[in-house]
Motif scaffolding. Structure first.
Motif, PDB file in Angstrom:
ATOM      1  N   GLU A 214     113.199  31.593 -31.573  1.00  0.00           N
ATOM      2  CA  GLU A 214     113.727  31.887 -32.748  1.00  0.00           C
ATOM      3  C   GLU A 214     114.244  33.359 -32.497  1.00  0.00           C
ATOM      4  O   GLU A 214     115.463  34.208 -32.888  1.00  0.00           O
ATOM      5  CB  GLU A 214     112.518  32.420 -33.565  1.00  0.00           C
ATOM      6  CG  GLU A 214     111.712  31.760 -33.930  1.00  0.00           C
ATOM      7  CD  GLU A 214     109.860  31.809 -33.201  1.00  0.00           C
ATOM      8  OE1 GLU A 214     109.056  31.949 -33.467  1.00  0.00           O
ATOM      9  OE2 GLU A 214     110.807  30.984 -32.308  1.00  0.00           O
ATOM     10  N   SER A 215     114.788  33.876 -30.940  1.00  0.00           N
ATOM     11  CA  SER A 215     115.595  35.118 -30.770  1.00  0.00           C
ATOM     12  C   SER A 215     116.812  34.211 -30.548  1.00  0.00           C
ATOM     13  O   SER A 215     117.967  34.968 -30.490  1.00  0.00           O
ATOM     14  CB  SER A 215     114.831  35.476 -29.065  1.00  0.00           C
ATOM     15  OG  SER A 215     114.233  35.282 -28.653  1.00  0.00           O
ATOM     16  N   THR A 216     117.879  33.295 -30.286  1.00  0.00           N
ATOM     17  CA  THR A 216     119.063  32.687 -30.651  1.00  0.00           C
ATOM     18  C   THR A 216     119.410  33.494 -31.814  1.00  0.00           C
ATOM     19  O   THR A 216     120.859  34.416 -31.142  1.00  0.00           O
ATOM     20  CB  THR A 216     118.853  31.124 -31.586  1.00  0.00           C
ATOM     21  OG1 THR A 216     117.856  31.000 -30.645  1.00  0.00           O
ATOM     22  CG2 THR A 216     120.261  30.607 -31.363  1.00  0.00           C
ATOM     23  N   PRO A 217     119.072  33.650 -32.811  1.00  0.00           N
ATOM     24  CA  PRO A 217     120.232  34.381 -33.824  1.00  0.00           C
ATOM     25  C   PRO A 217     121.128  36.385 -33.160  1.00  0.00           C
ATOM     26  O   PRO A 217     122.114  36.180 -32.013  1.00  0.00           O
ATOM     27  CB  PRO A 217     119.887  35.067 -34.674  1.00  0.00           C
ATOM     28  CG  PRO A 217     119.136  33.815 -34.879  1.00  0.00           C
ATOM     29  CD  PRO A 217     118.246  33.699 -33.998  1.00  0.00           C
ATOM     30  N   THR A 218     119.729  36.789 -32.371  1.00  0.00           N
ATOM     31  CA  THR A 218     120.091  38.399 -31.314  1.00  0.00           C
ATOM     32  C   THR A 218     120.571  37.914 -30.027  1.00  0.00           C
ATOM     33  O   THR A 218     121.659  38.696 -30.407  1.00  0.00           O
ATOM     34  CB  THR A 218     119.217  39.068 -31.227  1.00  0.00           C
ATOM     35  OG1 THR A 218     118.116  39.361 -32.591  1.00  0.00           O
ATOM     36  CG2 THR A 218     118.875  40.299 -30.553  1.00  0.00           C
ATOM     37  N   LEU A 219     120.476  37.051 -29.725  1.00  0.00           N
ATOM     38  CA  LEU A 219     120.714  36.789 -28.557  1.00  0.00           C
ATOM     39  C   LEU A 219     122.705  36.182 -28.316  1.00  0.00           C
ATOM     40  O   LEU A 219     123.351  36.753 -27.198  1.00  0.00           O
ATOM     41  CB  LEU A 219     120.183  35.133 -27.451  1.00  0.00           C
ATOM     42  CG  LEU A 219     118.311  35.791 -26.934  1.00  0.00           C
ATOM     43  CD1 LEU A 219     118.044  34.891 -26.531  1.00  0.00           C
ATOM     44  CD2 LEU A 219     118.780  36.822 -25.732  1.00  0.00           C
ATOM     45  N   LYS A 220     122.232  35.515 -29.465  1.00  0.00           N
ATOM     46  CA  LYS A 220     124.303  34.924 -30.025  1.00  0.00           C
ATOM     47  C   LYS A 220     125.237  36.126 -30.478  1.00  0.00           C
ATOM     48  O   LYS A 220     125.799  36.694 -29.639  1.00  0.00           O
ATOM     49  CB  LYS A 220     124.561  33.890 -30.882  1.00  0.00           C
ATOM     50  CG  LYS A 220     125.617  33.368 -30.739  1.00  0.00           C
ATOM     51  CD  LYS A 220     125.781  32.270 -32.797  1.00  0.00           C
ATOM     52  CE  LYS A 220     124.900  31.545 -32.246  1.00  0.00           C
ATOM     53  NZ  LYS A 220     124.506  30.295 -32.642  1.00  0.00           N
ATOM     54  N   GLU A 221     124.434  37.464 -30.798  1.00  0.00           N
ATOM     55  CA  GLU A 221     124.906  38.741 -31.265  1.00  0.00           C
ATOM     56  C   GLU A 221     125.279  39.253 -29.669  1.00  0.00           C
ATOM     57  O   GLU A 221     126.368  39.871 -29.454  1.00  0.00           O
ATOM     58  CB  GLU A 221     124.610  39.115 -32.010  1.00  0.00           C
ATOM     59  CG  GLU A 221     125.596  40.938 -32.787  1.00  0.00           C
ATOM     60  CD  GLU A 221     124.476  41.723 -33.809  1.00  0.00           C
ATOM     61  OE1 GLU A 221     124.812  42.178 -33.978  1.00  0.00           O
ATOM     62  OE2 GLU A 221     123.506  41.286 -33.971  1.00  0.00           O
ATOM     63  N   ILE A 222     124.578  39.407 -29.176  1.00  0.00           N
ATOM     64  CA  ILE A 222     124.774  40.163 -28.583  1.00  0.00           C
ATOM     65  C   ILE A 222     125.949  39.088 -26.734  1.00  0.00           C
ATOM     66  O   ILE A 222     127.330  40.358 -26.167  1.00  0.00           O
ATOM     67  CB  ILE A 222     123.380  40.406 -26.884  1.00  0.00           C
ATOM     68  CG1 ILE A 222     121.891  40.833 -27.793  1.00  0.00           C
ATOM     69  CG2 ILE A 222     123.781  41.254 -25.867  1.00  0.00           C
ATOM     70  CD1 ILE A 222     121.233  40.828 -27.159  1.00  0.00           C
TER      71      ILE A 222
END
Length: 421
Positions: free
Chosen positions: A330-338
């Motif tokens: 579920e952390s995909t979107p935040t990690l992608k933004e970073i």
């Protein structure tokens, strides 16, 4: 185990054998035989389905009865926790749900259905409740009762608000009016059907606002002149399973998620805003509906904008397994933004800080925070970010962002911070 097809063939042969050999092979006799075969096959199929449903129901009831504990019964809770399964799994459910949950649990950020997952939780916690401080059999102190039959139960290592009446209703009072950008998350086990309603203005006062509709097999947005209902990727839905529900609102733009699936993407839904959220939770006498781990947060700035403004930013969107440094998908979107931020700004260097709340021993928290920060760094390096641009360190519970005396404060303190170097 005999297959359904083999069972049908056996019944058909038995029906044929039961027809007297002296019956003439006339068109009438053949028609009678065909009707007998059809009735025998239909009866066999009904019997198989009834037995299958009975066994599944007995297994589910046994699992639920075994897992329910009093909030004060620590030994029972420890045993339940040992048998706990992650949110979205199918404790007591069918093999299809179990297989799906196992596959999801093994995925890393950006893999499978999580590749296009875009939910990012708000960065300031407004309300958080896991019912761990409420007594079993009671109604939670921080919620407002409207109607029905609710009680707190301990199940699979967590606490849930449970109801077995169809039209049960409660509301969540908030310390402030919901902002234009907010997120709502909770774990849900539907009672084998649909019909949960989530309103952001008092439904008793009308107003024609849109609301979120959620169930076992579908979910989305209805009312206020819009309707967007979708089904989860799991073709069997979430019958007898706990699954995460997530809602992300930015003005009139609303997205709704069941597990890893975005089931609604509506650019013009007027949910309204108030200082409470109202929920209708449909339970059944033979199967309770349950809701737990509620988290409501205000949306924040883009990470780069926040870094530019203050030199550091806390992220609530990087999630880990309990007591582990394994990053959840579920952390995909935040990690992608970073990752995108670092690639778009090659001069940017970051210190990645892991923080915990004060639950548990200080030494364990310190070690866990270090491991989690290192795991985030390792992920970013695996995505092509130069190792020399990143540092990682854990601070345990040493630098809380809020008071650990409240559930909201503890939720706020469990975070990963990015600090510009």
């Amino acid at each position: 185990m005999i297959s359904r097809r083999s069972y049908r063939v056996a019944v058909m042969l038995a029906a044929l054998a039961a027809v007297p050999s002296i019956v003439p092979r006339t068109a009438s006799a053949q028609g009678m035989m065909e009707r007998m075969k059809k009735r025998a096959e239909e009866a066999a199929q009904r019997k198989v389905e009834q037995r299958t449903e009975k066994r599944a129901g007995e297994a589910t009831d046994a699992a639920l009865n075994k897992a329910e504990c009093a909030a004060s019964d620590k030994l029972c809770q420890e045993k339940a926790a040992a048998a706990a399964t992650p949110a979205g799994s199918a404790k007591g459910a069918g093999a299809a749900n179990s297989a799906s949950a196992s596959a999801a649990a093994s995925l890393k950020p950006g893999e499978g259905a999580w590749k296009n997952y875009d939910f990012v939780p708000g960065d300031r916690v407004i309300f958080a409740e896991d019912f761990s401080r409420d007594e079993a059999g009671s109604f939670p102190k921080r919620l407002t009762f409207t109607r029905g039959n609710f009680e707190v139960v301990a199940w699979s290592g967590s606490h849930f608000l449970s109801t077995n009446t169809f039209d049960s209703r409660f509301s969540i009072p908030l310390p402030e009016t919901l902002p234009e950008r907010f997120t709502l998350e909770f774990d849900y086990s539907a009672a084998g059907g649909n019909g949960m309603e989530i309103h952001f203005v008092d439904p008793a006062k009308g107003g024609g606002k849109a609301y979120v509709d959620m169930g076992t097999w579908m979910g989305g947005v209805r009312g206020g002149g819009v309707e967007a209902i979708g089904k989860p990727a799991n073709e069997y839905g979430y019958k007898d399973a706990v699954f995460p529900v997530r809602i992300m609102a930015d003005g009139r733009y609303v997205k709704v998620y069941m597990g890893e699936t975005r089931v609604a993407n509506v650019p013009s839904a007027d949910l309204g805003r108030s200082k409470a959220i109202w929920l209708t939770v449909p339970g059944r006498e033979d199967r309770a509906a349950m809701i737990g781990n509620i988290r409501i947060a205000a949306g924040g700035k883009k990470l780069y904008d926040a870094l530019a403004a203050s030199g550091r930013v806390a992220t609530q969107g990087i999630l880990f397994d309990v007591a582990s440094d394994r990053i959840r998908p579920e952390s995909t979107p935040t990690l992608k933004e970073i990752t995108v931020m670092l690639k778009d700004h090659p001069e940017l260097k970051l210190a990645i800080e892991g923080h915990t709340d004060n639950a548990g021993q200080a030494a364990s928290n310190q070690s866990l925070s270090e491991q989690r920060a290192a795991a985030v760094k390792a992920y970013l390096v695996s995505q092509g970010v130069d190792d020399a641009r990143l540092q990682s360190k854990g601070l345990g519970a040493g630098k809380p962002a809020a008071s650990n005396a409240t559930a909201e404060g503890r939720a706020q303190n469990r975070r990963v911070e990015l600090v510009r170097m």
